[in-house]
Design an enzyme around this catalytic site. Sequence first.
Site, mmCIF file in Angstrom:
data_model
loop_
_atom_site.group_PDB
_atom_site.id
_atom_site.type_symbol
_atom_site.label_atom_id
_atom_site.label_comp_id
_atom_site.label_asym_id
_atom_site.label_seq_id
_atom_site.Cartn_x
_atom_site.Cartn_y
_atom_site.Cartn_z
ATOM 1 N N CYS A 1 0.803 -1.221 0.000
ATOM 2 C CA CYS A 1 0.000 0.000 0.000
ATOM 3 C C CYS A 1 0.842 1.281 0.000
ATOM 4 C CB CYS A 1 -0.982 -0.056 1.165
ATOM 5 S SG CYS A 1 -2.404 1.006 0.936
ATOM 6 N N ARG B 1 -12.625 6.085 -0.920
ATOM 7 C CA ARG B 1 -11.638 5.081 -0.526
ATOM 8 C C ARG B 1 -12.029 3.728 -1.105
ATOM 9 N NH1 ARG B 1 -8.019 6.878 2.937
ATOM 10 N NH2 ARG B 1 -7.147 4.814 3.313
ATOM 11 N N HIS C 1 -3.337 -5.765 2.460
ATOM 12 C CA HIS C 1 -2.951 -5.949 3.852
ATOM 13 C C HIS C 1 -3.477 -7.332 4.218
ATOM 14 C CE1 HIS C 1 -2.004 -1.677 4.373
ATOM 15 N NE2 HIS C 1 -3.054 -1.432 3.647
HETATM 16 N N1 GLN Z 1 -1.983 6.846 2.037
HETATM 17 C C1 GLN Z 1 -2.337 5.819 1.194
HETATM 18 C C2 GLN Z 1 -3.765 5.797 0.723
HETATM 19 O O1 GLN Z 1 -4.711 6.023 1.485
HETATM 20 C C3 GLN Z 1 -1.897 4.510 1.766
HETATM 21 C C4 GLN Z 1 -2.815 3.880 2.754
HETATM 22 C C5 GLN Z 1 -2.360 2.519 3.169
HETATM 23 O O2 GLN Z 1 -1.162 2.248 3.238
HETATM 24 N N2 GLN Z 1 -3.295 1.676 3.562
HETATM 25 O O3 GLN Z 1 -3.943 5.548 -0.433
#
Ligand code: GLN
Length: 243
Positions: free
Chosen positions: A92, A126, A191
């Site tokens: 990520c 998101r 993740h």
């Molecule tokens: N900042 C990044 C995003 O929101 C990474 C987030 C993450 O590592 N889960 O895209």
Amino acid sequence: MLTVCHLYPDLLNLYGDRGNVMAFVRRCRWRNIPVQVKEVNIGETLDFAEVDFLFLGGGSDREQTLLNKDLTSRTAGLREAIEDGLVLLAICGGYQMLGRYYRTHEGEEIPGLGILDLYTEAGARRLIGNVAVEMLLDNITVKVTGFENHSGQTFLGDVSPLGKVLAGFGNNGRDKQEGARYKNVFCSYLHGPLLPKNTVLADYLITLAMRRRGISGDLQPLEDALEERANAVMLERLLKNTG
Ligand code: GLN
């Protein structure tokens, strides 16, 4: 002795990403493969040439900004090690930083290392949920599962995706690509953490790290029935929902 390095363990450890390091190490130790772990924080010295497995976890935009200067100062050494076959798993936020840039919601551009030809821009919503991805590891098709939560949408240039999205969003929710792969660099939005859930991938990374040190041969099998069952159940559910 294999050396594992967790870079910025305090800042890049979203959703238990540290579990990837733990899985790599445990799976080595269960097989009596000697392994040591180095945690390297901002300002601490690190010689990438001594590392066999490097882990860069996920982090929020804030954390990515905090460590950007320090990470950028390490670009040359990291690039050289990658060209030399360093095994690297980047999740990520860590993945995003290997690319050209990350543009936040506010329009701020955080420069990446530019090691991989890809860029990331924060999207309107998101991308959150469970993911199933199909990938090729040494010409064997493997299905892995994980969990994603990112606003950044990544687009690949001259670099291959790690796999094909079977369920979930992946890099950007549009092109069905997930992650990126270059030499022994594995980038992913998953993740989970990824490696404890997907033991085939974990063992593949161990095998690559050992091959690079000139140690070939098959890894001793471990008792993975529980992990395999959990993965199968997850896959079944995810594929049913999309089917
Ligand atoms: N900042 C990044 C995003 O929101 C990474 C987030 C993450 O590592 N889960 O895209």
